[in-house]
Design an enzyme around this catalytic site. Structure first.
Site, mmCIF file in Angstrom:
data_model
loop_
_atom_site.group_PDB
_atom_site.id
_atom_site.type_symbol
_atom_site.label_atom_id
_atom_site.label_comp_id
_atom_site.label_asym_id
_atom_site.label_seq_id
_atom_site.Cartn_x
_atom_site.Cartn_y
_atom_site.Cartn_z
ATOM 1 C CG HIS A 1 2.788 -1.682 2.552
ATOM 2 N ND1 HIS A 1 3.488 -0.517 3.175
ATOM 3 C CD2 HIS A 1 3.846 -2.682 2.470
ATOM 4 C CE1 HIS A 1 4.840 -1.031 3.332
ATOM 5 N NE2 HIS A 1 4.809 -2.213 2.742
ATOM 6 N NE ARG A 2 -5.104 -6.341 2.291
ATOM 7 C CZ ARG A 2 -5.459 -7.629 2.640
ATOM 8 N NH1 ARG A 2 -6.044 -8.235 3.801
ATOM 9 N NH2 ARG A 2 -5.018 -8.717 1.744
ATOM 10 N N GLY A 3 -3.185 -1.146 5.313
ATOM 11 C CA GLY A 3 -3.709 0.238 6.210
ATOM 12 C C GLY A 3 -3.604 1.396 5.586
ATOM 13 C CB THR B 1 -7.677 0.862 3.543
ATOM 14 O OG1 THR B 1 -7.119 -0.561 3.190
ATOM 15 C CG2 THR B 1 -9.181 0.735 3.525
#
Lengths: 611, 361
Positions: free
Chosen positions: B292-294, B297
């Protein structure tokens, strides 16, 4: 000491010219001088010292210089003696307002090169080690000489040096005589002939003139256009080119820049960085796609948009650029790969794949760590413990004999770190001739992809040599970058004759170069049927090559490679009923593993060479 | 040849606002200034394109921060009370602060990590001088302490020693630096924006490190001749007289500083409408991005982008503007694939834009 003066060095006019420009404007940062052994390049570099103002330091860096010698650090002896920290400045700080000279710039340790670059870029050297933090100003010129046959100079280092000169060996008889004459009786013995005083005075005048030299926008634009046409990377090069042109004008005592100055700048700054023959099309496009639609980021402000060009002034930048390119063109080798720096861009080593490790390679530094299975660096361990002795003794329970001993603790232990190119270099040698070539090349490319995909883990590198037509070609120099492999192997030409001997020769050279850079695990992977029909030295008036001669060459080269203890695998790609065992014989000569894979697929090849 | 203090620069840096082109890199840096949670920026590209110049120019356009006077960790006064104390010599603690603390305004620290820096210098160690002269143990903070609340810049990040990379990743993830040495134990805040730069041809970055950077900016050679002439002229003017040149750009610098200050204040209140959030998630899904970092960010960067442009609500063009930098390093990579990651992102974006009208404000 009987050092030759600058004027005594015969020949190398272009290199001398570059050094004069550097002396006039040290912000050109430096000169990289490529020349074969024995061409007098280091003599010239050392003679340069005599042109500098009295007292300017000339610091010679050994290529294996250690970090603390280079940038400085805690002087432990003085620190212990005086009870306060004493910082010892390193070689870079000592070179302030003078020259740093590196012989064999291409062999300079990568870590050291990084520090040199950093200092060049900032004009300061920063010490951040041993609990010491200090900044020393250091504005120096870097002169690096190297023999290109030992391998290329790191691109990041070249990029920071304004001037680049490539020389060939001197062959002129008269010149050779003059070299000997001057060496036997240097000018310093001939008071009437000493030209260095004159040169020093000239440089002094030019330095005063430099701030008064003006350059037209059109001339700047012409240089930028020429850089674009030649495919030079980055924008820093424009600044160097302009500075070189200005210095050249100042040296001539002029207040304006002429075409001759621009030409000198183009030859010393732009040409050596060319990556392609001039292609004016790129300059014609008003802007790059990425520039066409900049994101509305707000960082741009109106002042950033460039001023309008003054219209219709003669000569136009296009015109000057054309003149420049035609002046350069005569010096552009037919094969662009012969440009020493074009090869470097493609084949540069940088620090790719360099790994510090605990076991082998060159000992570079000691780091804290548990000694388990590693080599303890005794001296650094004792040095690390030394400052705390007073403290520890005071804390220790009174214990008769321990007071005289060194109190070592776990955290003092320093273990050795070695620098080595870890991983394996796979050199693919692929037969790109004949009808089966397309398939072979495709599968070889697939194998390269597979290997590089795991290269992160294994730190492997891959190179690819294809052989077809008159000679073999290094399509992909040793690399661990998938991006690069994709780019370089985009087009794979096939068909034509089979110059197997040339391929073996090139593979051998590539392997030897890799070894000088510390890569020791090398595997040659040959994809071929072992049949050759092009000799290493084709006879000019004989159309069909001498079969015996070709076999002889291959046999000899293969034995040389085997004697060099290079691992090899021969993958025989010939369909069985046609095979006459040439590939098997080659494997025998190479002392190589022989694998028969008539329809070799990428996954099979990978399995064979990197199980 | 006396060493100068690391904090006082010898000459002013090249003004940020005078840097020509390289808009993506500048944008990425500004977004991180506005919301440090974006997680840093990695700048990869050609040599000689102004990477280092831009990073070093950043500090001058950032609003100053308040810290307790002389605090080596740049802590604000409100943090001093609940911060774990630094263990001093012989078990003394430094908690004997008076409630009224003196404060000072300092420039946002932009700390350079030199390639050869030792772990001692980065993390901090025992003050040798004090140990020698007085036989006491005092902690001497390292570069991570200096970088707290600021930026940590690593040029040639792809050439950094593996063990230092591990240390940095640890600290960057936790926001705390822990040092155990010579019987003392120190734990201090180390929250910084990690900025790395490098040339991809010199070696790739370890995937763990790559993933850690919030944004990935690309930088290329400027090919516009007029811009190049302008670069040369500005560089020459700066080299001739750095102080006069900086003075001439002060107005632009001040304007940008004001803009940043406003955006910093506004960003936490920027509204991210659900339809946009949905499409951000859809975009990441379509591109096959793991984790889920995409999305996170991208959402933060879009909000910061909106704030930078003085908007109180994120609109779809904000997302479009920041998507490549947020996502290009998160796509799965196939070494010999011919489609560029930017192209993929662009296609995915245009597909979304075509599928449904932009749910703008």
């Amino acid at each position: 000491m009987n050092r030759l003066s600058f004027d005594d060095v015969v020949g190398m006019e272009r290199a001398k010219q570059a050094l004069l420009l550097l002396a006039v404007d040290p912000s050109l940062a430096g000169l990289a001088l490529a020349a074969p052994v024995g061409s007098g390049k280091s003599t010239l570099a050392r003679a340069f010292a005599s042109l500098l103002p009295a007292g300017a330091p000339f610091v010679e860096l050994p290529i294996n210089v250690t970090e603390d010698r280079l940038i400085g650090g805690l002087d432990l002896e003085a620190t212990l003696a005086r009870g306060e920290r004493v910082i010892e400045p390193g070689l870079l700080a000592r070179a302030h307002s003078g020259v740093v000279y590196v012989d064999s710039l291409n062999l300079l340790d990568a870590g050291a090169a990084a520090h040199v670059m950093d200092a060049l870029a900032r004009g300061v050297v920063r010490v951040e080690r041993d609990g010491v933090s200090a900044v020393y100003p250091t504005h120096f010129m870097l002169i690096g000489t190297f023999d290109p046959s030992d391998g290329p100079v790191a691109g990041s280092l070249l990029d920071r040096l304004g001037l680049i000169v490539a020389l060939s060996a001197q062959s002129d008889v008269h010149r050779r005589q003059e070299v000997v004459r001057r060496n036997v009786r240097p000018a310093s013995d001939r008071p009437d002939e000493n030209g260095d005083d004159m040169l020093r005075a000239l440089i002094e005048l030019a330095r005063k003139q430099l701030p008064h030299v003006a350059i037209l926008d059109e001339q700047i634009e012409a240089l930028a256009r020429a850089a674009l046409s030649l495919g030079v990377e980055g924008n820093r090069v424009d600044v160097f080119a302009v500075k070189a042109a200005l210095a050249s004008a100042a040296l001539a005592g002029r207040a304006d820049v002429t075409e001759a100055d621009l030409e000198i700048a183009a030859k010393l700054v732009l040409l050596p960085r060319a990556t392609r023959p001039p292609q004016p099309t790129a300059a014609e496009q008003p802007s790059q796609p990425s520039q066409a639609a900049p994101p509305p980021d707000g960082a741009r402000d109106p002042a950033e948009t460039p001023e309008e060009k003054s219209p219709d002034q003669t000569p136009t930048p296009e015109h000057i650029e054309e003149l420049l390119l035609s002046a350069i063109e005569t010096e552009l080798p037919a094969e662009l790969t012969q440009l020493p720096f074009a090869v470097q861009r493609r084949g540069k080593t940088g620090s790719r794949g360099i790994a510090l490790n605990d076991r082998r390679g060159r000992y570079v530094r000691a780091v804290p760590g548990a000694p388990r299975g590693r080599k303890i660096a005794l001296l650094p361990t004792l040095l690390a413990a030394a400052p705390w002795q007073t403290l520890r003794r005071a804390q220790q329970p009174a214990n008769g004999h321990s007071a005289s001993r060194v109190v070592l603790r776990k955290e003092d232990v320093r273990v050795k770190r070695f620098r080595d190119k870890a991983g394996t270099l796979f050199i693919f040698v692929v037969d790109a001739s004949g009808s089966m070539a397309l398939n072979r090349m495709r599968e070889a490319k697939g194998t390269v992809a597979r290997l590089l995909r795991s290269a992160y883990v294994h730190r492997d590198q891959v190179a690819l040599i294809a052989f077809r037509g008159p000679a073999a070609q290094l399509l992909l120099p040793p690399s661990s970058s998938p991006d690069r492999a994709r780019r370089e192997l985009d087009v794979l030409p096939t068909g034509g004759g089979t110059p197997l001997a040339s391929a073996l020769w090139l593979a051998w050279q590539t392997a030897r170069q890799a070894r000088t850079r510390g890569i020791h695990n090398i595997t040659l992977v040959l994809l071929t049927d072992g049949r050759a029909n092009v000799s290493l030295h084709p006879h000019p008036d004989e159309r069909s090559a001498d079969k015996e001669q070709i076999q002889n060459e291959i046999h000899q080269l293969a034995r040389c490679i085997a004697a060099d203890r290079l691992n090899a695998v021969v993958i025989d790609t010939q369909a069985g009923y046609l095979s006459r065992g040439e590939a098997r014989a080659l494997a025998g000569d190479l002392n190589a593993r022989y694998v028969y894979l008539p329809n070799a697929r990428a996954h099979q090849i990978t399995e064979v060479i990197a199980p | 040849m006396s060493p100068n203090s690391a904090a006082s620069p010898l000459a002013p840096p090249f003004p940020f606002t005078a840097i020509v082109g390289q808009d993506e890199m500048k944008l990425c840096l500004l977004l991180n200034v506005i919301d440090p949670r974006i997680g840093g920026v990695l700048v990869m590209g050609h040599r000689g394109t102004g990477k280092s110049t831009t990073v070093r120019a950043l500090a001058a356009v950032l609003p100053r921060i308040t810290r307790v006077a002389g605090d080596p960790y740049n802590r604000p006064p409100e943090e001093m009370h609940d911060a774990p104390p630094t263990a001093g010599a012989n078990g003394h603690t430094e908690r004997s602060h008076t409630p009224k603390l003196k404060t000072e305004r300092i420039p946002v620290p932009v700390v350079d990590l030199p390639l050869g820096a030792t772990e001692d210098r980065v993390c901090g160690t025992i003050d040798i001088e004090q140990a020698l002269t007085r036989g006491v143990k005092a902690f001497e903070p390292g570069l991570l302490a200096q970088a707290n609340r600021g930026f940590l810049y690593i040029d040639e990040v792809n050439l950094l020693d593996d063990h230092l990379v591990d240390v940095l990743l640890d600290v960057a993830a936790s926001g705390w630096n822990v040092v155990e040495r010579e019987g003392i134990s120190v734990r201090h805040p180390a929250r910084f924006v990690l900025v790395g730069s490098g040339n991809p041809e010199e070696g790739d970055l370890r995937p763990q490190l790559l993933d850690r950077f919030g944004l990935h900016a690309r930088i290329t050679t400027i090919t516009d001749v007029a811009l190049r002439v302008e670069i040369v002229k500005r560089r020459r003017a700066f080299d001739a007289d750095p102080f006069a040149f900086s003075a001439a750009w002060e107005k632009e610098q001040r304007a940008l500083r004001t803009r940043i200050t406003r955006a910093q204040k506004a960003v936490s209140a920027v509204d991210l409408p659900d339809p946009i959030l949905n499409r951000i998630a859809e975009l990441c899904m379509n591109l096959g991005i793991d984790g889920h970092r995409g999305e996170l960010t991208l959402a933060r960067a879009a909000a910061a982008h909106a704030a930078l442009h003085g908007r109180a609500r994120v609109v779809w063009p904000d997302v479009i503007a920041v998507a490549p930098a947020c996502l290009r390093h998160r796509l799965r990579r196939d070494p010999l694939e011919t489609v560029d990651s930017d192209e993929k992102i662009e296609r995915a974006l245009s597909k979304l834009t075509l599928d449904a009208p932009a749910p703008s404000a």
